[in-house]
Design an enzyme around this catalytic site. Structure first.
Site, PDB file in Angstrom:
ATOM      1  CG  HIS A  98      -0.203  -0.075   2.534  1.00 19.51           C
ATOM      2  ND1 HIS A  98       0.256  -1.274   3.039  1.00 19.51           N
ATOM      3  CD2 HIS A  98       0.149   0.863   3.435  1.00 19.51           C
ATOM      4  CE1 HIS A  98       0.861  -1.061   4.192  1.00 19.51           C
ATOM      5  NE2 HIS A  98       0.825   0.239   4.457  1.00 19.51           N
ATOM      6  CG  HIS A 100       1.371   5.295   4.379  1.00 13.45           C
ATOM      7  ND1 HIS A 100       0.706   5.232   5.570  1.00 13.45           N
ATOM      8  CD2 HIS A 100       2.044   4.111   4.260  1.00 13.45           C
ATOM      9  CE1 HIS A 100       0.965   4.075   6.164  1.00 13.45           C
ATOM     10  NE2 HIS A 100       1.779   3.379   5.382  1.00 13.45           N
TER      11      HIS A 100
HETATM   12  P1  AMP Z   1       2.488   0.295   7.261  1.00 11.62           P
HETATM   13  O1  AMP Z   1       3.281   0.570   8.509  1.00 11.62           O
HETATM   14  O2  AMP Z   1       3.052   1.015   6.074  1.00 11.62           O
HETATM   15  O3  AMP Z   1       2.298  -1.186   7.039  1.00 11.62           O
HETATM   16  O4  AMP Z   1       1.080   0.965   7.502  1.00 11.62           O
HETATM   17  C1  AMP Z   1      -0.059   0.274   7.862  1.00 11.62           C
HETATM   18  C2  AMP Z   1      -1.098   1.300   8.200  1.00 11.62           C
HETATM   19  O5  AMP Z   1      -2.356   0.679   8.213  1.00 11.62           O
HETATM   20  C3  AMP Z   1      -0.910   1.973   9.569  1.00 11.62           C
HETATM   21  O6  AMP Z   1      -0.684   3.370   9.391  1.00 11.62           O
HETATM   22  C4  AMP Z   1      -2.220   1.681  10.287  1.00 11.62           C
HETATM   23  O7  AMP Z   1      -2.699   2.772  11.041  1.00 11.62           O
HETATM   24  C5  AMP Z   1      -3.152   1.354   9.139  1.00 11.62           C
HETATM   25  N1  AMP Z   1      -4.256   0.467   9.496  1.00 11.62           N
HETATM   26  C6  AMP Z   1      -4.190  -0.702  10.168  1.00 11.62           C
HETATM   27  N2  AMP Z   1      -5.423  -1.239  10.295  1.00 11.62           N
HETATM   28  C7  AMP Z   1      -6.276  -0.395   9.681  1.00 11.62           C
HETATM   29  C8  AMP Z   1      -7.678  -0.382   9.475  1.00 11.62           C
HETATM   30  N3  AMP Z   1      -8.475  -1.363   9.926  1.00 11.62           N
HETATM   31  N4  AMP Z   1      -8.232   0.653   8.809  1.00 11.62           N
HETATM   32  C9  AMP Z   1      -7.452   1.656   8.350  1.00 11.62           C
HETATM   33  N5  AMP Z   1      -6.112   1.705   8.508  1.00 11.62           N
HETATM   34  C10 AMP Z   1      -5.528   0.691   9.173  1.00 11.62           C
END
Ligand code: AMP
Length: 136
Positions: A98, A100
Site C-alpha cells: 500500500h 500512504h
Molecule cells: P504500514 O506501517 O506502512 O504497514 O502501515 C499500515 C497502516 O495501516 C498503519 O498506518 C495503520 O494505522 C493502518 N491500518 C491498520 N489497520 C487499519 C484499518 N483497519 N483501517 C485503516 N487503517 C488501518
C-alpha cells in the site's frame, strides 16, 4: 487469509473509503499522521513493492497523484508525502502492499527521515551508484 486489508476489500471490516477502481481501493488510515491520511491499496494481495506486478505498480502512481490533489484541496495542506514502507525494517506493519498519502503543513515539524549520513568521498558515492546500476 488473515490480512486486515483483504478483509476491508472484501467488505468484512469497515473502512472510510474515498476512492475505488478496478485495481485499487483507497481509505482513511485509522491512525493518521494528520486526520485525512489516505492509504491506497491494491485489491489483490501483494506483500510489498517487490511482490507487486508492473500493472499495479505503474497504475498506482496515477491514483496517488489524483488522491494527493484531492487531499491537498480538502485539507488545505502545504505539501504531501507519498510513502511506501516495504518490510518490517522499513516500518511495514500491514503486509499487504500500500501507499500512504500523508498531507503536511509548513509548521508540523514531522521528520520521516531525520538521520542523514554523509559519503566519505565522491568515489564511495560512485561505487554505491555502480552497485545499484549493476543490480538493475
Ligand atoms: P504500514 O506501517 O506502512 O504497514 O502501515 C499500515 C497502516 O495501516 C498503519 O498506518 C495503520 O494505522 C493502518 N491500518 C491498520 N489497520 C487499519 C484499518 N483497519 N483501517 C485503516 N487503517 C488501518
Amino acid at each position: 487469509m488473515d490480512c486486515i486489508f483483504c478483509k476491508i476489500i472484501a467488505g468484512d471490516i469497515h473502512c472510510s473509503k474515498v476512492y475505488e477502481d478496478a485495481l485499487f481501493i483507497a481509505f482513511l488510515d485509522i491512525r493518521p499522521v494528520h486526520k485525512g491520511h489516505v492509504l491506497i491499496v491494491p485489491k489483490k494481495h501483494f506483500l510489498n513493492v517487490f511482490d507487486t506486478p508492473d500493472e499495479e505498480a505503474e497504475a498506482i502512481y496515477k491514483v496517488a497523484k489524483k488522491i494527493s490533489g484531492a487531499v491537498m484541496k480538502a485539507s488545505g495542506c502545504d505539501g504531501i508525502n507519498i510513502v511506501q514502507n516495504n518490510n518490517a525494517a522499513a516500518g511495514q506493519e500491514v503486509f499487504h502492499s500500500h501507499l500512504h498519502i500523508i498531507h503536511r503543513y509548513d509548521n508540523d515539524k514531522l521528520r520521516f527521515a531525520s538521520i542523514h549520513k554523509e559519503y566519505d568521498s565522491l568515489d564511495e558515492m560512485g561505487e554505491m551508484a555502480e552497485k545499484v546500476k549493476e543490480a538493475l
